[in-house]
Each structure stands twice: as structure tokens, then as C-alpha cells.
Design a protein around this motif. Structure first.
Motif, mmCIF file in Angstrom:
data_model
loop_
_atom_site.group_PDB
_atom_site.id
_atom_site.type_symbol
_atom_site.label_atom_id
_atom_site.label_comp_id
_atom_site.label_asym_id
_atom_site.label_seq_id
_atom_site.Cartn_x
_atom_site.Cartn_y
_atom_site.Cartn_z
ATOM 1 N N GLU A 172 0.783 -30.613 51.297
ATOM 2 C CA GLU A 172 0.589 -32.129 52.180
ATOM 3 C C GLU A 172 1.156 -33.425 53.411
ATOM 4 O O GLU A 172 0.676 -33.645 53.405
ATOM 5 C CB GLU A 172 0.525 -33.313 50.434
ATOM 6 N N ASN A 173 2.481 -31.688 53.567
ATOM 7 C CA ASN A 173 3.228 -32.591 54.164
ATOM 8 C C ASN A 173 2.850 -32.539 55.589
ATOM 9 O O ASN A 173 1.805 -31.018 56.223
ATOM 10 C CB ASN A 173 4.521 -32.456 54.647
ATOM 11 N N ARG A 174 2.711 -33.977 56.887
ATOM 12 C CA ARG A 174 1.408 -33.524 58.437
ATOM 13 C C ARG A 174 2.685 -33.596 59.125
ATOM 14 O O ARG A 174 3.837 -34.610 59.090
ATOM 15 C CB ARG A 174 0.387 -33.849 58.985
ATOM 16 N N GLU A 175 3.513 -32.477 60.029
ATOM 17 C CA GLU A 175 4.115 -33.096 61.136
ATOM 18 C C GLU A 175 3.730 -34.721 62.205
ATOM 19 O O GLU A 175 4.082 -35.244 62.142
ATOM 20 C CB GLU A 175 5.206 -31.916 61.805
ATOM 21 N N PHE A 176 2.295 -34.129 62.684
ATOM 22 C CA PHE A 176 1.817 -35.306 63.461
ATOM 23 C C PHE A 176 0.598 -35.501 62.962
ATOM 24 O O PHE A 176 -0.071 -34.968 62.238
ATOM 25 C CB PHE A 176 1.404 -34.743 64.994
ATOM 26 N N VAL A 177 0.024 -37.262 62.487
ATOM 27 C CA VAL A 177 -0.948 -37.005 62.354
ATOM 28 C C VAL A 177 -1.964 -38.579 63.236
ATOM 29 O O VAL A 177 -1.056 -39.270 63.975
ATOM 30 C CB VAL A 177 -0.812 -38.297 60.995
ATOM 31 N N LEU A 235 -0.185 -30.629 63.157
ATOM 32 C CA LEU A 235 -1.347 -31.708 63.543
ATOM 33 C C LEU A 235 -2.633 -31.998 62.728
ATOM 34 O O LEU A 235 -3.367 -31.030 62.596
ATOM 35 C CB LEU A 235 -1.843 -31.946 64.973
ATOM 36 N N CYS A 236 -2.481 -32.974 62.116
ATOM 37 C CA CYS A 236 -4.151 -33.920 61.200
ATOM 38 C C CYS A 236 -4.068 -35.421 61.982
ATOM 39 O O CYS A 236 -3.934 -35.764 62.550
ATOM 40 C CB CYS A 236 -3.278 -34.079 59.975
ATOM 41 N N ILE A 237 -5.671 -34.837 62.159
ATOM 42 C CA ILE A 237 -6.637 -36.211 62.512
ATOM 43 C C ILE A 237 -7.304 -36.678 61.879
ATOM 44 O O ILE A 237 -8.461 -35.668 61.147
ATOM 45 C CB ILE A 237 -7.092 -35.576 63.316
ATOM 46 N N VAL A 238 -7.013 -37.363 61.252
ATOM 47 C CA VAL A 238 -8.015 -38.786 59.701
ATOM 48 C C VAL A 238 -9.402 -39.331 60.931
ATOM 49 O O VAL A 238 -8.826 -40.795 61.155
ATOM 50 C CB VAL A 238 -7.337 -38.833 59.145
ATOM 51 N N SER A 239 -10.069 -39.272 60.333
ATOM 52 C CA SER A 239 -11.058 -39.749 61.047
ATOM 53 C C SER A 239 -12.460 -41.121 60.094
ATOM 54 O O SER A 239 -12.989 -39.925 58.950
ATOM 55 C CB SER A 239 -12.371 -39.352 62.343
ATOM 56 N N LYS A 275 1.007 -36.675 53.887
ATOM 57 C CA LYS A 275 2.577 -37.528 53.867
ATOM 58 C C LYS A 275 3.047 -37.054 55.876
ATOM 59 O O LYS A 275 2.540 -35.765 56.200
ATOM 60 C CB LYS A 275 4.008 -36.888 53.423
ATOM 61 N N TYR A 276 3.485 -38.194 56.540
ATOM 62 C CA TYR A 276 3.147 -37.768 58.055
ATOM 63 C C TYR A 276 4.853 -37.628 58.127
ATOM 64 O O TYR A 276 5.812 -38.403 58.237
ATOM 65 C CB TYR A 276 2.692 -38.517 59.074
ATOM 66 N N GLY A 277 4.828 -37.282 60.123
ATOM 67 C CA GLY A 277 6.557 -37.026 60.219
ATOM 68 C C GLY A 277 5.981 -38.267 61.324
ATOM 69 O O GLY A 277 6.780 -39.380 61.309
#
Length: 497
Positions: free
Chosen positions: A65-70, A95-99, A177-179
């Protein structure tokens, strides 16, 4: 068309400026940049220190569940930011994009332009206008994100943020979890209150594909359309309803179309064109309520003067509000222009949290003031600048040249296609050159300096040249303004001076 001599005489008589309302939200602070120290944390301008606070471990499967970039948001800014991450080799597994939308990022301006054309006039449809085709880039379909190793979370908006622990919670209960977090949530449409009919069946607002689909469905059954608002949305939707051969009335409280940008004389040219296409205008009108029948469908728009305009479809285009949502308590908001306050690298007051596009209140460098710009060009530029600053040693502040445009009546069978572009600031005295046959140019002058320029019906080559000319010539010293204008007119082939 004004002659060289008449333009010269106009230059000579300018001794004071006439204020024209700005086309963008503005605020003039004591300092043009944010304080670099917030809550005891000093921002570093070196790459290693700048990234130290928010880099976390990440895996291609995101199993932990860790994303360096969100990126939160699925509009233009998110799509262009994603492309920039890919260009720097920092997207795959990071990279994760939440829309909140069901679609990959797309070029939103299409929704009030080509998307609204009738089926027989070749309307725009996805995947045709996914980012980044609007700027000549690769079409980023859902498969593109998969191929690049970018995690896409659709139809699951973020509801809460824990900035201290760097976690986001989505509507479905997913915890991320984001960085580094980039907020690209854009705006939401300003709505009429429910008590005056803002939620009646047949009343439409346009911000996403679902809104546009609903409107198209109604257009196919409508006869009388009332559009509330004389800005971008009003002008673009009215041009589209003409293609549907619908009885169209545009209502707005101001004295002319697009008052935040157009001068009265310039607006008159566009109003005449719309009227030639059958569009009716009700200027200076205030709305009391939207009326409905026994079935709950809208039947008309009641004005403060007691009259009612019949309608079986109403489109509300009265502006938008920055979608700060769950972030309003986590970061500093700008109380004047709205949105999340950021510096010239799009960093908020909280380390590791950035904001781009419509939702960002940023220092407009060339005017030394804080601004929030709701335009696709800024969405693209801010996304690219932010990600480059995040991933590299880039330290120069965003230097944006304000830009607005519109394209309407571009469907088959249209008697006159409209495409104008504006660069700079619409302050001071406006000088109009040309007769809209088809070209017309307007220049804004303030204290002897060229401040803004608008061109209607230029060629593609001229429109490519215009921003370069504008940036180079906008701030000539007094006494050289005339030559700057003549130079621009020559380059866009409007005169033989």
C-alpha cells in the motif's frame, strides 16, 4: 481597420488607463512568493534534501500500500503530470493516480466544444481526446497507463487525508500511503441552490463526461434551451445548441458577453454572430428561480422582473469553485482567490504536498501577484513544471504567460468558425483593429506599455507565433508600444504598415 496613423495618434493620447476587470482571479500580496519556511520546516532547493522528506519504498505491485508518488484527480493536470513522470523514468511501480471518474485523464475543454455536436456532425468521443493529444502528444488511453506501470484507481475519490502520517483514505475505504502527494482535483461547477430549482430534472452543469452525456441525451429531446451565464460555458454551449437547431436563449446579468475579458465593442462582434445564428440574448437579467411542472421537469426560468422564459432544458454556466475537499484542513488555502496556496514550484506549506492546475493559487511571476487560473494551458504547464521540480534539480519558479482561448461553431455546415486566442492581461485602454471579416485584433495598453493582445481567426501558423510575440513584446517601454503593435500586426498579416 485602423491605419498606422490612427494607431500612432492613439498611442500619443494615452495619458491614463481605463480599468477593465481581470479575466482571472488575482491577489496582490506584499511579496510575490511564499515564505520558504513553514511550521519550522525550511524547503531545500537541492535535489537530495528536497526529496528526503517524502521518498518511501514502493513495489510494482503496491502490495504494501505504499506509493512513492500519488496524484489525486483525473483531469488534464493529472494526465500531463503522468507523462512527465514517465519522461523522467519515475512512473513504473512508483506512481498512482486516484480519480473520482471512470475514465483515464482527458482533455476537458472538448466537453463544451466538439463533444456536444450532434451525431451527424462528427462529435468528439473518448478515446479520441485522452491527454495528451490536445498539445500534440501521445494519446494516453487506459492501456497506456498499464503499459507504463502506473496504478489507476477509478471512481474512488479521496475522502480524508492524514498529512502527519502521509496517508489517504478513499471512499471505498482504501488506505494509501504516499511519499509525495500532488493535488490535481480541479474545480466543481457552481450550482443554483436547490430551493430555487437548481436540482430540477432538465437542469444541467458541465464538468465531466457524465455531465456531457446527460446533456446530450437531453438535447436530443429538447426544443427550448436557456443557458444561464455569458462566459465560456455559455458561449460554447450556445454554439453547440445552434447545431441541434434548438431555440436558444442566453441569460446573464452583465451588459455584454464574456465581460471578464471582452471589451463592449469586441463582445458586440461576437453577439452579432450568435444572433445571426438564431441565438437570443437577455442582458442585465437577474434570475429569481427555475420553474417546474407536475412531473418535476424544468419548464422555465423566472426573472426578477416577473417575466418567465420558457425552457425544457437549462444549462447553468456561472463559474466554478476549487475542489479542495478533504485537503482544506491539511494545507493553507488562499482566502482571496481560493485554492491551495503554493510557491513557484507548486509546493504547499506542508512538505511533500503539491497542488497544480485549477486548484493551485500560485505566484504569477510576471505580475508579482497570486493567481488561480482555470485554463487547460495552465493545467498542462503547472503539471510539467511541478513534476520536473520534484524529480530534478530544477529550481526556477513557474513563469506563466496568461493565456485563454475558445473555439466554437467548428462543426460541418457552420457558416463561420470562431477561434480566438488571448495572451497577457486585459488592463488599461483597449484598441481594436479590424472588422471581424474575419480577423480582428485587440490590444490592451496601460501606462504606455502593451499588456495584452487578442487575435480572432488567425491561421494555425499565426497562433503558434502569437505567444512568442506576446512574451517578447508585452512589456516594451513607453514610446515603443506603437512599434510593438505594428510588428504584431505585420506578423499576423493584418496590415501593410
Amino acid at each position: 481597420m485602423r491605419s498606422a496613423a490612427s494607431v500612432r495618434r492613439s498611442m500619443a493620447t494615452i495619458s491614463s488607463s481605463m480599468s477593465i476587470k481581470h479575466g482571472i482571479s488575482l491577489w496582490c500580496p506584499q511579496s510575490q512568493s511564499l515564505n520558504r519556511q513553514h511550521s519550522g520546516v525550511v524547503y531545500s532547493r537541492t535535489r537530495s534534501l528536497h526529496r528526503r522528506n517524502f521518498v518511501v519504498s514502493a513495489s510494482s505491485s503496491f502490495a504494501n500500500e505504499n506509493r512513492e508518488f500519488v496524484i489525486v484527480g483525473g483531469g488534464n493536470a493529472a494526465g500531463y503530470a503522468a507523462r512527465t513522470f514517465v519522461e523522467h523514468g519515475m512512473a513504473d511501480g512508483k506512481l498512482c493516480i486516484v480519480s473520482k471518474e471512470a475514465y483515464a485523464p482527458y482533455e476537458r475543454p472538448a466537453l463544451t466544444k466538439g463533444y456536444l455536436f450532434p451525431l451527424d456532425k462528427k462529435p468528439a468521443r473518448l478515446p479520441g481526446f485522452h491527454t495528451c493529444v490536445g498539445s500534440g502528444g501521445e494519446r494516453q488511453t487506459p492501456d497506456w497507463y498499464k503499459e507504463k506501470g502506473i496504478e489507476m484507481i477509478y471512481e474512488d475519490p479521496v475522502t480524508t487525508i492524514d498529512a502527519k502520517n502521509q496517508t489517504l483514505t478513499t471512499n471505498s475505504g482504501k488506505i494509501l500511503k504516499y511519499g509525495a502527494l500532488i493535488v490535481a482535483t480541479g474545480c466543481t461547477a457552481s450550482r443554483f441552490p436547490e430551493k430555487i430549482g437548481g436540482n430540477l430534472h432538465g437542469v444541467h452543469y458541465i464538468r465531466d463526461v457524465a455531465d456531457a452525456d446527460s446533456l446530450i441525451s437531453s438535447l436530443g429531446k429538447a426544443q427550448k434551451v436557456v443557458i444561464v451565464g455569458g462566459g465560456y460555458i455559455g458561449m460554447e454551449v450556445a454554439a453547440a445548441t445552434v447545431a441541434w437547431n434548438l431555440d436558444t436563449t442566453v441569460i446573464f446579468p452583465e451588459n455584454h458577453l464574456l465581460p471578464r475579458l471582452f471589451t463592449p465593442s469586441l463582445a458586440q462582434k461576437y453577439e452579432e454572430l450568435y444572433q445571426q445564428n438564431g441565438v437570443k440574448f437577455m442582458k442585465g437579467a437577474s434570475i429569481k428561480s427555475l420553474e417546474s411542472g407536475p412531473d418535476g421537469n424544468v419548464t422555465g426560468v423566472k426573472l426578477e422582473n416577473g417575466s418567465t422564459i420558457e425552457a425544457d432544458l437549462v444549462v447553468i454556466g456561472i463559474g466554478a469553485k476549487p475542489a479542495v475537499g478533504p485537503f482544506e484542513k491539511a494545507v493553507t488555502l488562499n482566502s482571496t482567490v481560493g485554492g491551495i496556496e503554493v510557491d513557484g514550484l507548486f509546493r504547499s506549506n506542508v512538505p511533500g504536498i503539491f497542488a497544480i492546475g485549477d486548484v493551485a493559487a500560485f505566484p504569477l511571476k510576471m505580475y508579482d501577484r497570486i493567481s488561480r487560473v482555470e485554463h487547460v494551458d495552465h493545467a498542462r504547464g503547472s503539471a510539467q513544471h511541478c513534476v520536473k521540480a520534484l524529480l530534478t534539480a530544477q529550481t526556477h519558479n513557474y513563469d506563466y504567460l496568461p493565456y485563454f482561448y475558445s473555439r466554437v461553431f467548428e462543426y460541418e455546415g457552420s457558416s463561420r468558425k470562431v477561434w480566438w486566442q488571448f495572451f497577457g492581461d486585459n488592463v488599461g485602454e483597449a484598441i481594436q483593429i479590424g472588422n471581424f471579416d474575419p480577423k480582428i485584433a485587440t490590444f490592451w495598453l496601460d501606462s504606455g506599455k502593451l499588456k495584452g493582445v487578442l487575435l480572432e481567426s488567425g491561421s494555425p501558423e499565426e497562433f503558434q507565433l502569437l505567444p512568442k510575440l506576446a512574451r517578447e513584446l508585452l512589456y516594451r517601454e513607453k514610446g515603443r508600444v506603437y512599434y510593438a503593435i505594428v510588428f504584431i500586426l505585420r506578423e499576423v498579416r493584418m496590415c501593410n504598415m
